[in-house]
Scaffold this motif. Structure first.
Motif, mmCIF file in Angstrom:
data_model
loop_
_atom_site.group_PDB
_atom_site.id
_atom_site.type_symbol
_atom_site.label_atom_id
_atom_site.label_comp_id
_atom_site.label_asym_id
_atom_site.label_seq_id
_atom_site.Cartn_x
_atom_site.Cartn_y
_atom_site.Cartn_z
ATOM 1 N N LYS A 6 0.833 -1.194 0.000
ATOM 2 C CA LYS A 6 0.000 0.000 0.000
ATOM 3 C C LYS A 6 0.873 1.253 0.000
ATOM 4 C CE LYS A 6 -3.487 2.353 2.714
ATOM 5 N NZ LYS A 6 -4.291 2.340 3.929
ATOM 6 N N ASP A 7 0.587 2.153 -0.932
ATOM 7 C CA ASP A 7 1.310 3.411 -1.046
ATOM 8 C C ASP A 7 0.650 4.426 -0.117
ATOM 9 O OD1 ASP A 7 2.492 5.838 -1.723
ATOM 10 O OD2 ASP A 7 2.409 5.460 -3.880
ATOM 11 N N LEU A 8 1.309 4.793 0.948
ATOM 12 C CA LEU A 8 0.741 5.710 1.940
ATOM 13 C C LEU A 8 0.582 7.137 1.411
ATOM 14 C CD1 LEU A 8 2.600 4.397 5.114
ATOM 15 C CD2 LEU A 8 0.291 3.854 4.328
ATOM 16 N N GLU A 9 1.177 7.432 0.252
ATOM 17 C CA GLU A 9 1.043 8.749 -0.358
ATOM 18 C C GLU A 9 -0.304 8.924 -1.074
ATOM 19 O OE1 GLU A 9 3.373 11.312 -0.224
ATOM 20 O OE2 GLU A 9 4.323 10.016 1.256
ATOM 21 N N ILE A 10 -0.968 7.815 -1.362
ATOM 22 C CA ILE A 10 -2.254 7.872 -2.057
ATOM 23 C C ILE A 10 -3.354 8.030 -1.009
ATOM 24 C CG2 ILE A 10 -3.880 6.619 -3.529
ATOM 25 C CD1 ILE A 10 -1.432 5.194 -4.745
ATOM 26 N N PRO A 11 -4.099 9.128 -1.102
ATOM 27 C CA PRO A 11 -5.144 9.356 -0.093
ATOM 28 C C PRO A 11 -6.322 8.407 -0.274
ATOM 29 C CG PRO A 11 -5.250 11.040 -1.785
ATOM 30 C CD PRO A 11 -4.033 10.195 -2.093
ATOM 31 N N GLU A 12 -6.983 8.097 0.825
ATOM 32 C CA GLU A 12 -8.186 7.269 0.794
ATOM 33 C C GLU A 12 -9.364 8.138 1.200
ATOM 34 O OE1 GLU A 12 -8.023 3.701 3.095
ATOM 35 O OE2 GLU A 12 -6.076 3.135 2.286
#
Length: 152
Positions: A6-12
């Motif tokens: 999981k890329d933590l830079e991509i917002p959810e």
């Protein structure tokens, strides 16, 4: 499943943030012909929005990824429609608006009248040009529908 870390830079997006949107294209992988449990859990978290019918009248569609050609691209979208129905949302399929691309038989391609799709295989298969074009078409088609519905 060869899913990347999981890329933590991509917002959810959170369930509460859904009310600010004019429309949605939800994308998710298929598990046994239905949306993956993580996506179902997200929809399950929208109970307060359902109670207030905060998403009623908003257009929504789906795009999916399956591991195999028989992996359930159509049934995944079909069974996901129930989430929209309970919220009073408007399901916007692409139908056959993609034109000749919907009838291509010269290569393997995902997607259906329900929405764009890709066959991921074991995770190593890249989307084809046709699959990417179908996804772009779906985005443009949905944007046009959202814009049309927003006009007085």
């Amino acid at each position: 499943m060869k899913a990347p870390v999981k890329d933590l830079e991509i917002p959810e997006i959170t369930a509460a943030e859904l009310t600010a949107a004019d429309g949605f294209l939800f994308g998710f992988p298929t598990r046994y012909g239905c949306m993956a449990a993580q996506m179902k859990a997200f929809f399950d978290s929208t109970g307060s929005l359902w109670k207030e019918q905060s998403l009623a009248g908003k257009p929504a569609g789906f795009f999916v990824s399956t591991g195999t050609q028989g992996g359930g691209q159509e049934t995944t979208a079909w069974t996901a429609i129930t989430q929209l129905v309970h919220h009073g949302m408007l399901f916007v399929p692409i139908g056959y608006t993609f034109g000749a691309g919907m009838f291509k038989m010269d290569s393997i391609r995902g997607g259906s009248p329900y929405g764009a799709g890709v066959f991921a295989g074991d995770g190593s298969r890249e989307a084809t040009e046709t699959e990417l074009a179908l996804a772009e078409h779906q985005g443009n088609y949905m944007a046009a529908i959202v814009k049309r519905l927003a006009q007085p």
